[in-house]
Design a protein around this motif. Structure first.
Motif, mmCIF file in Angstrom:
data_model
loop_
_atom_site.group_PDB
_atom_site.id
_atom_site.type_symbol
_atom_site.label_atom_id
_atom_site.label_comp_id
_atom_site.label_asym_id
_atom_site.label_seq_id
_atom_site.Cartn_x
_atom_site.Cartn_y
_atom_site.Cartn_z
ATOM 1 N N HIS A 114 0.851 -1.187 0.000
ATOM 2 C CA HIS A 114 0.000 0.000 0.000
ATOM 3 C C HIS A 114 0.884 1.233 0.000
ATOM 4 C CE1 HIS A 114 0.934 -0.758 4.260
ATOM 5 N NE2 HIS A 114 0.805 0.554 4.437
ATOM 6 N N THR A 115 0.270 2.394 -0.159
ATOM 7 C CA THR A 115 0.992 3.659 -0.084
ATOM 8 C C THR A 115 0.238 4.618 0.824
ATOM 9 O OG1 THR A 115 -0.133 4.771 -1.921
ATOM 10 C CG2 THR A 115 1.736 3.367 -2.483
ATOM 11 N N HIS A 156 7.968 8.760 1.770
ATOM 12 C CA HIS A 156 6.702 9.351 1.354
ATOM 13 C C HIS A 156 6.203 8.768 0.036
ATOM 14 C CE1 HIS A 156 4.274 13.352 1.125
ATOM 15 N NE2 HIS A 156 3.680 12.421 0.400
ATOM 16 N N GLY A 157 4.989 8.210 0.057
ATOM 17 C CA GLY A 157 4.310 7.829 -1.166
ATOM 18 C C GLY A 157 4.747 6.542 -1.827
ATOM 19 N N LEU A 158 5.798 5.870 -1.311
ATOM 20 C CA LEU A 158 6.274 4.661 -1.969
ATOM 21 C C LEU A 158 5.491 3.427 -1.494
ATOM 22 C CD1 LEU A 158 10.157 5.140 -2.035
ATOM 23 C CD2 LEU A 158 8.438 5.765 -3.752
ATOM 24 N N VAL A 159 5.318 2.473 -2.397
ATOM 25 C CA VAL A 159 4.624 1.231 -2.066
ATOM 26 C C VAL A 159 5.452 0.442 -1.043
ATOM 27 C CG1 VAL A 159 3.822 -0.989 -2.967
ATOM 28 C CG2 VAL A 159 3.486 1.095 -4.311
ATOM 29 N N HIS A 160 4.790 -0.033 0.022
ATOM 30 C CA HIS A 160 5.509 -0.781 1.060
ATOM 31 C C HIS A 160 4.600 -1.839 1.670
ATOM 32 C CE1 HIS A 160 3.613 2.685 3.045
ATOM 33 N NE2 HIS A 160 3.523 1.929 4.138
ATOM 34 N N GLN A 184 -3.727 3.861 0.361
ATOM 35 C CA GLN A 184 -4.211 3.317 -0.906
ATOM 36 C C GLN A 184 -3.616 1.933 -1.088
ATOM 37 O OE1 GLN A 184 -3.423 5.669 -4.445
ATOM 38 N NE2 GLN A 184 -5.348 4.962 -5.329
ATOM 39 N N SER A 185 -4.458 0.902 -0.935
ATOM 40 C CA SER A 185 -4.029 -0.482 -1.107
ATOM 41 C C SER A 185 -3.824 -0.773 -2.587
ATOM 42 C CB SER A 185 -5.076 -1.430 -0.518
ATOM 43 O OG SER A 185 -4.867 -2.754 -0.969
ATOM 44 N N VAL A 186 -2.696 -1.381 -2.919
ATOM 45 C CA VAL A 186 -2.429 -1.714 -4.315
ATOM 46 C C VAL A 186 -3.458 -2.707 -4.833
ATOM 47 C CG1 VAL A 186 -0.781 -2.777 -5.897
ATOM 48 C CG2 VAL A 186 0.037 -1.238 -4.098
ATOM 49 N N ARG A 192 -10.760 -3.950 -6.691
ATOM 50 C CA ARG A 192 -12.024 -3.777 -5.979
ATOM 51 C C ARG A 192 -12.522 -2.327 -6.043
ATOM 52 N NH1 ARG A 192 -13.481 -8.187 -3.376
ATOM 53 N NH2 ARG A 192 -15.066 -7.082 -2.184
ATOM 54 N N VAL A 193 -12.212 -1.635 -7.123
ATOM 55 C CA VAL A 193 -12.698 -0.271 -7.298
ATOM 56 C C VAL A 193 -14.077 -0.297 -7.943
ATOM 57 C CG1 VAL A 193 -10.410 0.752 -7.426
ATOM 58 C CG2 VAL A 193 -11.495 -0.077 -9.516
ATOM 59 N N SER A 194 -14.782 0.819 -7.865
ATOM 60 C CA SER A 194 -16.116 0.914 -8.460
ATOM 61 C C SER A 194 -16.223 2.203 -9.268
ATOM 62 C CB SER A 194 -17.185 0.908 -7.360
ATOM 63 O OG SER A 194 -18.470 0.984 -7.916
#
Length: 224
Positions: A114-115, A156-160, A184-186, A192-194
Motif C-alpha cells: 500500500h501507499t 513518502h508515497g512509496l509502495v511498502h 491506498q491499497s495496491v 475492488r474499485v467501483s
C-alpha cells in the motif's frame, strides 16, 4: 541587466530553499493549537483541514485517545488490523502535521502492499518481528527484518508492506508526518474499485489473460 538577472535567480533559489522544509509535510501551524470543530462542517466541501473550535470550548479530552490500548481484530483474510488515530479520530491533531497507528498481525499475517499519498511513515516494533520493505520508483526493493525495539522508515508515497515472521502475534506502532496520511491499497485499487478497472487494462499491465484477471478479482481480499 546580467547582474540584475543573477540577483533575481539567487533570490528565487534562497526562497525555494527556505520553502522546502514546509513542503515536506502538512502546513505549519500559526497558533498554539486548532482543535478540529467537526460540527461546524456543512456539506462535503473541506479545504485541507477542519475549522478551529473556539478556544474557550477546548478541553483536555480533545487531545486524548485510548483507542491504541486495545488490539485490532486480525481475523480477516490478510491477518492484520490497522487502528488509526488521525485528525478524523482525534480533533487535537488538527494542524499539528502528525498522526499515529497501531498495527496488529496474526501469526504470519501481512499488511499488504500500500501507499500513504500524504506522508512518510516510521514503524516501531513493540512485539514480534516483521519482514518489511518498500519499492522505489526505479523498481528497486529495499527489505529487511525488523525486531522488537527496532524501527524502519517508509519514504513518502512509496509502495511498502509488512509481514509477520512468526507463529505468534506481533504488534507495531506507526507514526506519520501528516494529520491525515491516507492509505491506498495496491490490490484494492486494482481489483475492488467501483466501477471496475477494465479487464484488458489489467491483463496487459500484468501480461496475463483475462481469465486470470477475473480469477484474481473474484478471490481478492475484501476491504476492512
Amino acid at each position: 541587466m546580467a547582474n540584475l538577472l543573477a540577483v533575481l535567480l539567487s533570490a528565487c533559489t534562497a526562497l525555494l530553499a527556505l520553502a522546502a522544509p514546509l513542503l515536506a509535510g502538512d502546513p505549519e501551524m500559526l497558533q498554539d493549537f486548532c482543535v478540529a470543530e467537526y460540527k461546524s462542517l456543512e456539506g462535503p466541501l473541506r479545504v485541507n483541514g477542519f475549522p478551529c473550535k473556539r478556544p474557550e470550548n477546548v478541553m483536555a479530552n480533545d487531545f486524548f485517545s485510548d483507542v491504541l490500548s486495545l488490539p485490532g481484530n486480525t481475523g480477516n483474510p490478510v491477518g492484520s488490523a490497522v487502528t488509526a488515530v488521525n485528525v478524523d479520530k482525534l480533533p487535537g491533531l488538527n494542524t499539528l502535521g502528525m498522526s499515529i497507528s497501531r498495527v496488529d498481525y496474526a501469526p504470519w499475517g501481512v499488511n499488504p502492499p500500500h501507499t500513504h499519498p500524504r506522508a512518510t511513515e516510521i514503524i516501531f516494533m513493540v512485539e514480534g518481528s516483521l519482514t518489511v520493505g518498500f519499492v522505489t520508483t526505479a523498481g528497486n526493493l529495499f527489505t529487511r527484518t525488523v525486531c522488537k525495539g527496532e524501527l524502519f522508515v517508509f519514504p513518502h508515497g512509496l509502495v511498502h508492506f509488512q509481514r509477520n515472521n512468526g507463529g505468534t502475534p506481533a504488534m507495531a506502532i506507526s507514526a506519520f508526518n501528516s494529520q491525515l496520511p491516507g492509505i491506498q491499497s495496491v490490490a484494492v485499487s486494482l481489483s475492488r474499485v467501483s466501477p471496475s478497472m477494465p479487464t484488458d487494462v489489467l491483463a496487459r499491465a500484468f501480461q496475463i489473460n483475462a481469465g486470470m484477471v477475473e480469477a484474481v478479482n473474484s478471490n481478492s481480499a475484501p476491504m476492512y
